[in-house]
Motif scaffolding. Structure first.
Motif, PDB file in Angstrom:
ATOM      1  N   PRO A 154       0.825  -1.205   0.000  1.00 50.04           N
ATOM      2  CA  PRO A 154       0.000   0.000   0.000  1.00 50.04           C
ATOM      3  C   PRO A 154       0.863   1.261   0.000  1.00 50.04           C
ATOM      4  O   PRO A 154       2.035   1.216   0.369  1.00 50.04           O
ATOM      5  CB  PRO A 154      -0.780  -0.116   1.310  1.00 50.04           C
ATOM      6  CG  PRO A 154       0.148  -0.858   2.213  1.00 50.04           C
ATOM      7  CD  PRO A 154       0.875  -1.836   1.330  1.00 50.04           C
ATOM      8  N   VAL A 155       0.257   2.353  -0.383  1.00 46.68           N
ATOM      9  CA  VAL A 155       0.976   3.626  -0.429  1.00 46.68           C
ATOM     10  C   VAL A 155       1.136   4.206   0.970  1.00 46.68           C
ATOM     11  O   VAL A 155       2.152   4.829   1.279  1.00 46.68           O
ATOM     12  CB  VAL A 155       0.231   4.623  -1.347  1.00 46.68           C
ATOM     13  CG1 VAL A 155       0.784   6.031  -1.191  1.00 46.68           C
ATOM     14  CG2 VAL A 155       0.323   4.175  -2.798  1.00 46.68           C
ATOM     15  N   LEU A 156       0.144   3.970   1.816  1.00 49.87           N
ATOM     16  CA  LEU A 156       0.149   4.534   3.167  1.00 49.87           C
ATOM     17  C   LEU A 156       0.630   3.518   4.197  1.00 49.87           C
ATOM     18  O   LEU A 156       0.333   2.319   4.105  1.00 49.87           O
ATOM     19  CB  LEU A 156      -1.241   5.022   3.554  1.00 49.87           C
ATOM     20  CG  LEU A 156      -1.814   6.187   2.749  1.00 49.87           C
ATOM     21  CD1 LEU A 156      -3.232   6.486   3.198  1.00 49.87           C
ATOM     22  CD2 LEU A 156      -0.937   7.426   2.876  1.00 49.87           C
ATOM     23  N   PHE A 157       1.373   4.004   5.159  1.00 52.15           N
ATOM     24  CA  PHE A 157       1.786   3.220   6.320  1.00 52.15           C
ATOM     25  C   PHE A 157       0.791   3.520   7.439  1.00 52.15           C
ATOM     26  O   PHE A 157       0.577   4.686   7.793  1.00 52.15           O
ATOM     27  CB  PHE A 157       3.201   3.619   6.737  1.00 52.15           C
ATOM     28  CG  PHE A 157       3.634   3.053   8.065  1.00 52.15           C
ATOM     29  CD1 PHE A 157       3.984   1.725   8.200  1.00 52.15           C
ATOM     30  CD2 PHE A 157       3.706   3.876   9.192  1.00 52.15           C
ATOM     31  CE1 PHE A 157       4.396   1.208   9.423  1.00 52.15           C
ATOM     32  CE2 PHE A 157       4.105   3.374  10.417  1.00 52.15           C
ATOM     33  CZ  PHE A 157       4.460   2.030  10.525  1.00 52.15           C
ATOM     34  N   ARG A 158       0.169   2.500   7.975  1.00 52.42           N
ATOM     35  CA  ARG A 158      -0.810   2.665   9.040  1.00 52.42           C
ATOM     36  C   ARG A 158      -0.313   1.932  10.281  1.00 52.42           C
ATOM     37  O   ARG A 158       0.099   0.771  10.178  1.00 52.42           O
ATOM     38  CB  ARG A 158      -2.178   2.119   8.627  1.00 52.42           C
ATOM     39  CG  ARG A 158      -2.736   2.787   7.366  1.00 52.42           C
ATOM     40  CD  ARG A 158      -4.019   2.102   6.906  1.00 52.42           C
ATOM     41  NE  ARG A 158      -4.558   2.698   5.696  1.00 52.42           N
ATOM     42  CZ  ARG A 158      -5.415   3.715   5.673  1.00 52.42           C
ATOM     43  NH1 ARG A 158      -5.854   4.221   6.815  1.00 52.42           N
ATOM     44  NH2 ARG A 158      -5.840   4.203   4.527  1.00 52.42           N
ATOM     45  N   HIS A 159      -0.375   2.602  11.418  1.00 56.76           N
ATOM     46  CA  HIS A 159       0.149   1.984  12.631  1.00 56.76           C
ATOM     47  C   HIS A 159      -0.597   2.519  13.844  1.00 56.76           C
ATOM     48  O   HIS A 159      -0.869   3.709  13.927  1.00 56.76           O
ATOM     49  CB  HIS A 159       1.644   2.291  12.771  1.00 56.76           C
ATOM     50  CG  HIS A 159       2.367   1.312  13.636  1.00 56.76           C
ATOM     51  ND1 HIS A 159       2.702   1.580  14.949  1.00 56.76           N
ATOM     52  CD2 HIS A 159       2.831   0.067  13.379  1.00 56.76           C
ATOM     53  CE1 HIS A 159       3.344   0.535  15.455  1.00 56.76           C
ATOM     54  NE2 HIS A 159       3.432  -0.390  14.535  1.00 56.76           N
ATOM     55  N   LYS A 160      -0.908   1.624  14.777  1.00 55.64           N
ATOM     56  CA  LYS A 160      -1.579   2.027  16.009  1.00 55.64           C
ATOM     57  C   LYS A 160      -0.615   2.799  16.895  1.00 55.64           C
ATOM     58  O   LYS A 160       0.517   2.361  17.124  1.00 55.64           O
ATOM     59  CB  LYS A 160      -2.097   0.803  16.769  1.00 55.64           C
ATOM     60  CG  LYS A 160      -3.186   0.019  16.048  1.00 55.64           C
ATOM     61  CD  LYS A 160      -4.485   0.793  15.988  1.00 55.64           C
ATOM     62  CE  LYS A 160      -5.587  -0.058  15.350  1.00 55.64           C
ATOM     63  NZ  LYS A 160      -6.839   0.708  15.202  1.00 55.64           N
ATOM     64  N   ARG A 161      -1.055   3.936  17.387  1.00 54.44           N
ATOM     65  CA  ARG A 161      -0.260   4.747  18.289  1.00 54.44           C
ATOM     66  C   ARG A 161      -1.152   5.242  19.425  1.00 54.44           C
ATOM     67  O   ARG A 161      -2.357   5.432  19.239  1.00 54.44           O
ATOM     68  CB  ARG A 161       0.347   5.957  17.563  1.00 54.44           C
ATOM     69  CG  ARG A 161       1.312   5.587  16.439  1.00 54.44           C
ATOM     70  CD  ARG A 161       2.584   4.958  16.963  1.00 54.44           C
ATOM     71  NE  ARG A 161       3.417   4.454  15.892  1.00 54.44           N
ATOM     72  CZ  ARG A 161       4.409   5.122  15.319  1.00 54.44           C
ATOM     73  NH1 ARG A 161       4.677   6.359  15.720  1.00 54.44           N
ATOM     74  NH2 ARG A 161       5.120   4.574  14.372  1.00 54.44           N
ATOM     75  N   PRO A 162      -0.597   5.478  20.610  1.00 48.71           N
ATOM     76  CA  PRO A 162      -1.389   6.041  21.707  1.00 48.71           C
ATOM     77  C   PRO A 162      -1.500   7.556  21.565  1.00 48.71           C
ATOM     78  O   PRO A 162      -0.511   8.236  21.292  1.00 48.71           O
ATOM     79  CB  PRO A 162      -0.583   5.662  22.958  1.00 48.71           C
ATOM     80  CG  PRO A 162       0.827   5.520  22.474  1.00 48.71           C
ATOM     81  CD  PRO A 162       0.757   5.085  21.047  1.00 48.71           C
ATOM     82  N   GLY A 163      -2.710   8.053  21.730  1.00 48.89           N
ATOM     83  CA  GLY A 163      -2.938   9.482  21.623  1.00 48.89           C
ATOM     84  C   GLY A 163      -3.320  10.083  22.959  1.00 48.89           C
ATOM     85  O   GLY A 163      -2.767   9.717  24.004  1.00 48.89           O
ATOM     86  N   LEU A 164      -4.272  11.011  22.929  1.00 49.74           N
ATOM     87  CA  LEU A 164      -4.717  11.695  24.143  1.00 49.74           C
ATOM     88  C   LEU A 164      -5.220  10.689  25.162  1.00 49.74           C
ATOM     89  O   LEU A 164      -6.086   9.862  24.857  1.00 49.74           O
ATOM     90  CB  LEU A 164      -5.827  12.697  23.779  1.00 49.74           C
ATOM     91  CG  LEU A 164      -6.436  13.506  24.917  1.00 49.74           C
ATOM     92  CD1 LEU A 164      -5.394  14.429  25.551  1.00 49.74           C
ATOM     93  CD2 LEU A 164      -7.622  14.323  24.410  1.00 49.74           C
ATOM     94  N   HIS A 165      -4.665  10.739  26.395  1.00 41.71           N
ATOM     95  CA  HIS A 165      -5.019   9.832  27.482  1.00 41.71           C
ATOM     96  C   HIS A 165      -4.792   8.369  27.127  1.00 41.71           C
ATOM     97  O   HIS A 165      -5.437   7.477  27.687  1.00 41.71           O
ATOM     98  CB  HIS A 165      -6.468  10.044  27.922  1.00 41.71           C
ATOM     99  CG  HIS A 165      -6.777  11.464  28.272  1.00 41.71           C
ATOM    100  ND1 HIS A 165      -6.039  12.202  29.175  1.00 41.71           N
ATOM    101  CD2 HIS A 165      -7.747  12.307  27.814  1.00 41.71           C
ATOM    102  CE1 HIS A 165      -6.531  13.419  29.267  1.00 41.71           C
ATOM    103  NE2 HIS A 165      -7.554  13.520  28.448  1.00 41.71           N
ATOM    104  N   MET A 175      -2.468   5.934  13.060  1.00 36.27           N
ATOM    105  CA  MET A 175      -1.736   7.020  12.423  1.00 36.27           C
ATOM    106  C   MET A 175      -1.408   6.635  10.982  1.00 36.27           C
ATOM    107  O   MET A 175      -1.067   5.489  10.703  1.00 36.27           O
ATOM    108  CB  MET A 175      -0.444   7.313  13.189  1.00 36.27           C
ATOM    109  CG  MET A 175       0.307   8.531  12.693  1.00 36.27           C
ATOM    110  SD  MET A 175       1.849   8.805  13.616  1.00 36.27           S
ATOM    111  CE  MET A 175       2.858   7.483  12.911  1.00 36.27           C
ATOM    112  N   VAL A 176      -1.530   7.595  10.069  1.00 39.36           N
ATOM    113  CA  VAL A 176      -1.253   7.323   8.663  1.00 39.36           C
ATOM    114  C   VAL A 176      -0.118   8.217   8.170  1.00 39.36           C
ATOM    115  O   VAL A 176      -0.058   9.401   8.489  1.00 39.36           O
ATOM    116  CB  VAL A 176      -2.510   7.535   7.780  1.00 39.36           C
ATOM    117  CG1 VAL A 176      -3.543   6.480   8.069  1.00 39.36           C
ATOM    118  CG2 VAL A 176      -3.105   8.931   7.973  1.00 39.36           C
TER     119      VAL A 176
END
Length: 246
Positions: free
Chosen positions: A72-83, A89-90
């Motif tokens: 795929p063109v985009l890299f997608r990965h789980k990241r921790p955000g607010l709280h 994230m893409v």
């Protein structure tokens, strides 16, 4: 999006040899400020502007990535955000898929010439404005790191999650990936405590210079950055850490 039970831990064990107790980060601990509402509005305006006006450029980059790396063109990965809430994230892909048979194992082996250019110019970050539009990220804030780092933070370092993660931030304009991890986290917490419109503006202007000068693209001796494996003993924390300066 899925949520995780976000805890901050002190690394290592206590004097008794037992793991140190965990502390739940309350959503009230962010010490919300009047600027936070304006910041979200400014984030929305910036995301819409970049996604609309930057669409032709992003289409061109997508074509370059497709030719250099395939789908795929985009890299997608789980990241921790607010709280600590997880989000996807893409970014534009900068590496080939792992392939031991072709000798593509490490980051240095997988990173392509096109990928190096995208990282050096920070153009690989453009799709993150979609995360900003969705409210998962901000234009300015601590960079979102890996989920497995959550249990390695000290309680003080864990405060970096009291605000939305950002595309750029204080640590990015103070050294970027050339900084040691403890210095990065100290700058992240400093941003949480000092966040304001004026500070955000200064960071955005400094980001232009950092990107143009291609400073701190990768950690010394690494193709990208060194993995965070936990905090050193208190006595060995680097003097370069801004939290230790008096």
């Amino acid at each position: 999006m899925p949520k995780v039970a976000y805890h901050a831990t002190c690394t290592g064990a206590g004097a008794s040899g037992q793991p140190r107790p965990r502390r739940r980060i309350s959503e009230d601990s962010a010490n919300r400020r009047p600027y936070d509402r304006w910041k979200r509005l400014l984030d929305l305006l910036a995301a819409i502007l970049v996604l609309v006006l930057g669409a032709p450029l992003m289409a061109l980059i997508a074509l370059v990535v497709l030719v250099a790396h395939g789908r795929p063109v985009l890299f997608r990965h789980k990241r921790p955000g607010l709280h600590g809430e997880l989000f996807e994230m893409v970014k534009f892909r900068t590496m080939r898929h792992p392939d031991p048979d072709r000798g593509l194992v490490t980051d240095a082996q997988r990173l392509t010439r096109a990928g190096r250019w995208l990282r050096a110019s920070s153009l690989d970050e453009l799709p993150e404005f979609w995360n900003v539009l969705r409210g998962e990220m901000s234009v300015v804030g601590p960079r979102p790191h890996l989920v497995q780092y959550l249990d390695l933070y000290s309680p003080e370092q864990a405060r970096r999650h009291d605000v939305r993660p950002g595309i750029t931030g204080l640590a990015q304009v103070r050294g970027r990936n050339a900084l040691e991890w403890q210095a990065k986290f100290a700058y992240d917490v400093e941003y949480v405590d000092r966040r304001s419109f004026l500070l955000d503006l200064k960071i955005l202007l400094a980001t232009v210079w950092v990107v143009a000068s291609r400073q701190g693209i990768s950690a010394p001796g690494a193709a990208t950055w060194h993995e965070f494996t936990g905090n050193p003993p208190q006595s060995s924390v680097s003097e370069a850490d801004p939290a230790n300066r008096r």
